[in-house]
Design a protein around this motif. Structure first.
Motif, mmCIF file in Angstrom:
data_model
loop_
_atom_site.group_PDB
_atom_site.id
_atom_site.type_symbol
_atom_site.label_atom_id
_atom_site.label_comp_id
_atom_site.label_asym_id
_atom_site.label_seq_id
_atom_site.Cartn_x
_atom_site.Cartn_y
_atom_site.Cartn_z
ATOM 1 N N ALA A 154 22.261 2.949 12.389
ATOM 2 C CA ALA A 154 23.393 2.179 12.918
ATOM 3 C C ALA A 154 23.211 1.771 14.370
ATOM 4 N N THR A 155 22.375 2.509 15.130
ATOM 5 C CA THR A 155 22.181 2.172 16.543
ATOM 6 C C THR A 155 20.886 1.418 16.788
ATOM 7 N N GLY A 156 20.149 1.096 15.713
ATOM 8 C CA GLY A 156 18.933 0.312 15.873
ATOM 9 C C GLY A 156 17.674 1.124 15.931
ATOM 10 N N ASN A 157 17.775 2.469 15.803
ATOM 11 C CA ASN A 157 16.572 3.289 15.795
ATOM 12 C C ASN A 157 15.792 3.059 14.511
ATOM 13 N N VAL A 158 14.474 2.966 14.624
ATOM 14 C CA VAL A 158 13.623 2.803 13.453
ATOM 15 C C VAL A 158 13.461 4.158 12.773
ATOM 16 N N VAL A 159 13.748 4.213 11.478
ATOM 17 C CA VAL A 159 13.670 5.455 10.715
ATOM 18 C C VAL A 159 12.925 5.185 9.418
ATOM 19 N N THR A 160 12.445 6.255 8.789
ATOM 20 C CA THR A 160 11.833 6.111 7.473
ATOM 21 C C THR A 160 12.917 6.187 6.404
ATOM 22 N N VAL A 161 12.726 5.440 5.341
ATOM 23 C CA VAL A 161 13.660 5.457 4.212
ATOM 24 C C VAL A 161 12.854 5.720 2.948
ATOM 25 N N ALA A 162 13.541 6.250 1.959
ATOM 26 C CA ALA A 162 12.865 6.593 0.708
ATOM 27 C C ALA A 162 12.335 5.337 0.029
ATOM 28 N N ASN A 163 11.126 5.416 -0.468
ATOM 29 C CA ASN A 163 10.586 4.297 -1.231
ATOM 30 C C ASN A 163 11.344 4.180 -2.561
ATOM 31 N N PRO A 164 11.711 2.970 -2.957
ATOM 32 C CA PRO A 164 12.412 2.811 -4.233
ATOM 33 C C PRO A 164 11.511 3.203 -5.393
ATOM 34 N N SER A 165 12.100 3.928 -6.343
ATOM 35 C CA SER A 165 11.345 4.298 -7.539
ATOM 36 C C SER A 165 11.210 3.089 -8.453
ATOM 37 N N PRO A 166 10.165 3.059 -9.254
ATOM 38 C CA PRO A 166 10.030 1.944 -10.200
ATOM 39 C C PRO A 166 11.243 1.893 -11.126
ATOM 40 N N SER A 187 0.847 -1.181 0.000
ATOM 41 C CA SER A 187 0.000 0.000 0.000
ATOM 42 C C SER A 187 0.884 1.233 0.000
ATOM 43 N N THR A 188 0.257 2.401 -0.092
ATOM 44 C CA THR A 188 1.029 3.642 -0.132
ATOM 45 C C THR A 188 1.640 3.930 1.225
ATOM 46 N N GLY A 189 2.663 4.761 1.236
ATOM 47 C CA GLY A 189 3.328 5.120 2.481
ATOM 48 C C GLY A 189 4.830 5.009 2.334
#
Length: 415
Positions: A263-275, A254-256
């Motif tokens: 590096a320390t285990g914190n949950v972060v957002t990452v860029a969605n891969p482009s098609p 789904s979208t999002g």
């Protein structure tokens, strides 16, 4: 009869003047009035004792100027009212006057026989003993020692402590061979469990702290010293310990934004891969112009030069070049020379090339170059150049005229 009574009174009065103490049935009174039983032992049926005045409540209530410590026996409470000096007269028995009202002497009513309000605070010193309220096998106990105070509620199948305020209830109970529970009910708006000082709140199982909430609001599972708002320590290398039962690899996309860890285990957002798509720059030609090749300099193969724009971040460039040429003339000299086709990027020779030997006039040669090169972001020029690398009898500087017979040259990268 009157003379006898007067004689007795006179005798007592005379004794009091002589000794200032009165003894009845004894000649050596030890106090102001010392009465010795007529029959202190034995089986005599005669009555011994003191018989004090007996009055009803109305009579006691009517007395005026009563000296403090006056004692009476109330034998009837059907008369008079429980008011004024008689406010405490609610049953028959001995009473004494304290200067204000009649006070019950050693009242017989207690918590076992009657209800009633306490007139003040009461303290019970248990001297290390337990106070138990027992009903069959169930009991409520108050246990105190020099170092511990404990309250217990014990039943054969359930022990319960209920606190109530109006219709709000807090119920703490434990069942035999079953659950222990703390719950609120009624119109209470919240069940709050915590600390009122800067100490952690911990939940434990099997004697070990499993969840810890620090005073600054950080919470940890599997750690007693969380360093983030929520920290989860699974105890297993390369395993987060977090499982989403209803969100798995088979769930539809789904979208999002995607999630990752730093590096320390914190949950972060990452860029969605482009098609993924392929960007290609290519040349396909069979009509390119003739060009001269010699041993003195590189000559750009006509039609191969192209410009590639690489996006931000750089890309790995896939390069493929296939060239077929016809050697048109015979350069001065003798022998058969060697010719090289080499890839150039931004005017700089690469390590990608191919060499063939010319075997005579009106012959042809094929060159194929395939490679992958990583290029930084920006514009880049790519071309293929030829040069005679070994004269083998051919006069230096003499030109070999080459005619392109076929050419396919492309450079592409994945987005």
């Amino acid at each position: 009869m009157n003379s006898i009574q007067f004689s007795i009174i006179l005798s007592i009065f005379s004794s009091s003047i002589l000794f200032s103490q009165i003894g009845i049935n004894n000649n050596t009174p030890l106090t102001t009035l010392d009465i010795t039983a007529k029959n202190a032992t034995g089986t005599s049926t005669h009555a011994d004792g003191i018989l004090i005045p007996r009055v009803d409540r109305q009579r006691a209530q009517s007395m005026n100027s009563v000296p403090v410590a006056t004692m009476i026996y109330l034998d009837n409470i059907a008369t008079g009212t429980q008011a004024g000096t008689a406010a405490n007269i609610d049953t028959t028995g001995y009473y004494y006057y304290n200067g204000t009202s009649w006070i019950k002497l050693n009242p017989m009513n207690n918590i076992y026989t009657s209800d009633g309000p306490l007139s003040g605070m009461r303290s019970v010193t248990t001297n290390g003993n337990t106070i138990n309220f027992v009903n069959g096998t169930s009991n409520v106990g108050i246990i105190t020692t020099s170092t511990e105070g404990k309250f217990s509620a014990t039943g054969s199948t359930r022990g319960t402590l209920i606190l109530s305020s109006g219709t709000s209830l807090v119920d703490t109970h434990v069942d035999e061979a079953s659950e222990a529970q703390i719950s609120s009910s009624g119109n209470s708006t919240k069940l709050s469990i915590g600390t009122n000082n800067a100490t952690p709140l911990a939940l434990k199982t099997n004697g070990t702290d499993q969840l810890t909430l620090l005073s600054n609001g950080t919470m940890g599972i599997g750690t007693t010293a969380p360093s983030a708002a929520f920290e989860l320590a699974s105890g297993t290398t390369n395993t987060s310990g977090l499982r989403l039962t209803n969100l798995t690899s088979s769930s539809p996309i789904s979208t999002g934004q995607a999630l990752g860890v730093d590096a320390t285990g914190n949950v972060v957002t990452v860029a969605n891969p482009s098609p993924t798509n392929v960007s290609t720059s290519s040349v396909n030609s069979t009509a390119a112009s003739d060009f001269n090749v010699n041993d003195l300099a590189e000559t750009i193969v006509s039609g191969t030069s192209q410009t590639i724009t690489v996006p931000t971040g750089g890309k790995a460039l896939f390069i493929n070049f296939m060239l077929g040429v016809d050697y048109v003339n015979t350069p001065a000299g003798s022998g058969t020379a060697y010719y090289e086709a080499r890839l150039y990027i931004d005017g700089v020779a690469t390590d990608c090339y191919m060499r063939t030997q010319e075997v005579g006039i009106s012959t042809n040669a094929s060159f194929t170059i395939s490679t992958i090169k990583f290029l930084d972001a920006g514009n880049h020029t790519i071309d293929v150049r030829m040069q005679r690398t070994f004269n083998n009898g051919t006069t230096s500087g003499a030109n070999m005229i080459c005619t392109p017979m076929s050419m396919s040259f492309n450079a592409s990268y994945l987005n």
